[in-house]
Design an enzyme around this catalytic site. Structure first.
Site, PDB file in Angstrom:
ATOM      1  N   CYS A  16     -10.055  -5.260   0.505  1.00 51.07           N
ATOM      2  CA  CYS A  16     -11.202  -4.348   0.537  1.00 51.07           C
ATOM      3  C   CYS A  16     -12.088  -4.634  -0.677  1.00 51.07           C
ATOM      4  O   CYS A  16     -11.770  -5.465  -1.523  1.00 51.07           O
ATOM      5  CB  CYS A  16     -10.699  -2.900   0.519  1.00 51.07           C
ATOM      6  SG  CYS A  16      -9.956  -2.418  -1.060  1.00 51.07           S
ATOM      7  N   GLU A  39      -2.605  -4.975  -2.930  1.00 52.70           N
ATOM      8  CA  GLU A  39      -2.993  -5.933  -3.960  1.00 52.70           C
ATOM      9  C   GLU A  39      -2.865  -5.342  -5.363  1.00 52.70           C
ATOM     10  O   GLU A  39      -2.382  -6.014  -6.283  1.00 52.70           O
ATOM     11  CB  GLU A  39      -4.435  -6.403  -3.728  1.00 52.70           C
ATOM     12  CG  GLU A  39      -4.645  -7.117  -2.411  1.00 52.70           C
ATOM     13  CD  GLU A  39      -5.009  -6.202  -1.249  1.00 52.70           C
ATOM     14  OE1 GLU A  39      -5.554  -6.717  -0.260  1.00 52.70           O
ATOM     15  OE2 GLU A  39      -4.761  -4.976  -1.317  1.00 52.70           O
ATOM     16  N   HIS A  55      -3.253   0.256  -3.525  1.00 43.32           N
ATOM     17  CA  HIS A  55      -3.378  -0.671  -2.409  1.00 43.32           C
ATOM     18  C   HIS A  55      -2.310  -1.755  -2.603  1.00 43.32           C
ATOM     19  O   HIS A  55      -1.745  -1.897  -3.692  1.00 43.32           O
ATOM     20  CB  HIS A  55      -4.759  -1.304  -2.389  1.00 43.32           C
ATOM     21  CG  HIS A  55      -5.848  -0.343  -2.031  1.00 43.32           C
ATOM     22  ND1 HIS A  55      -7.019  -0.747  -1.464  1.00 43.32           N
ATOM     23  CD2 HIS A  55      -5.934   1.013  -2.157  1.00 43.32           C
ATOM     24  CE1 HIS A  55      -7.797   0.296  -1.246  1.00 43.32           C
ATOM     25  NE2 HIS A  55      -7.165   1.375  -1.669  1.00 43.32           N
ATOM     26  N   ASN A  77       0.858  -1.175   0.000  1.00 42.85           N
ATOM     27  CA  ASN A  77       0.000   0.000   0.000  1.00 42.85           C
ATOM     28  C   ASN A  77       0.904   1.239   0.000  1.00 42.85           C
ATOM     29  O   ASN A  77       1.737   1.394   0.886  1.00 42.85           O
ATOM     30  CB  ASN A  77      -0.905  -0.030   1.239  1.00 42.85           C
ATOM     31  CG  ASN A  77      -1.921   1.077   1.258  1.00 42.85           C
ATOM     32  OD1 ASN A  77      -1.580   2.237   1.113  1.00 42.85           O
ATOM     33  ND2 ASN A  77      -3.176   0.714   1.477  1.00 42.85           N
TER      34      ASN A  77
END
Length: 157
Positions: free
Chosen positions: A84, A59, A57, A46
């Site tokens: 998220c 990911e 983020h 992140n």
């Protein structure tokens, strides 16, 4: 997928990224994308705070760094925190087959939805990941709330 994959080792790559992000002054969420044999394709963390970009983020950073793949169905995404909704959408859009989650106590994100959609979600309940997030949230609640799209709410855990 190989039955001998070491999910803990995959999570460790994501934890290294989370620690890197924390050292940079950011939210400690790290991730890595692996192929079906467990080879790292891309890793990231992140960087919302560091780059003033709300879309980076852990990911998404790992996904971007992995580059284009012919398919994602056999790919494995390891992340220190439950994805998220934004990152869960990325997982569904590209049909990533397996997600390894370090912890989902601090934040549930979209993991139940991912499971309902047929994604294999492996929650490792990592004490290390939970402690890292608890410490960060206690020290920087305003950054955490911004990261999860909440105003003035405290995270559980």
């Amino acid at each position: 997928m190989s039955p001998s994959l070491d999910y803990q080792a995959m999570l460790h790559v994501a934890i290294e990224e989370a620690r890197r992000g924390l050292a940079e002054g950011g939210v400690p969420v790290g991730a890595a994308l692996f192929d079906a044999e467990g080879n790292v394709l891309g890793r990231g963390h992140n960087r919302r705070v560091q780059e003033n970009d709300p879309s980076i983020h852990g990911e998404t950073d790992a996904f971007r760094k992995a580059g284009r793949q012919r398919t994602y169905r056999d790919k494995i995404l390891a992340t220190t925190l439950a994805p998220c909704w934004y990152c869960s959408g990325l997982i569904r859009q590209f049909k990533i087959g397996t997600v390894i989650v370090g912890e989902s106590v601090t934040f549930q994100g979209g993991i139940e939805w991912l499971r309902e959609c047929g994604v294999k979600v492996i929650d490792l309940h990592s004490e290390e990941c939970m402690a890292m997030m608890r410490e960060f949230i206690a020290a920087h609640p305003e950054i955490w709330n911004e990261d999860i799209g909440e105003e003035g709410m405290r995270a559980e855990g």
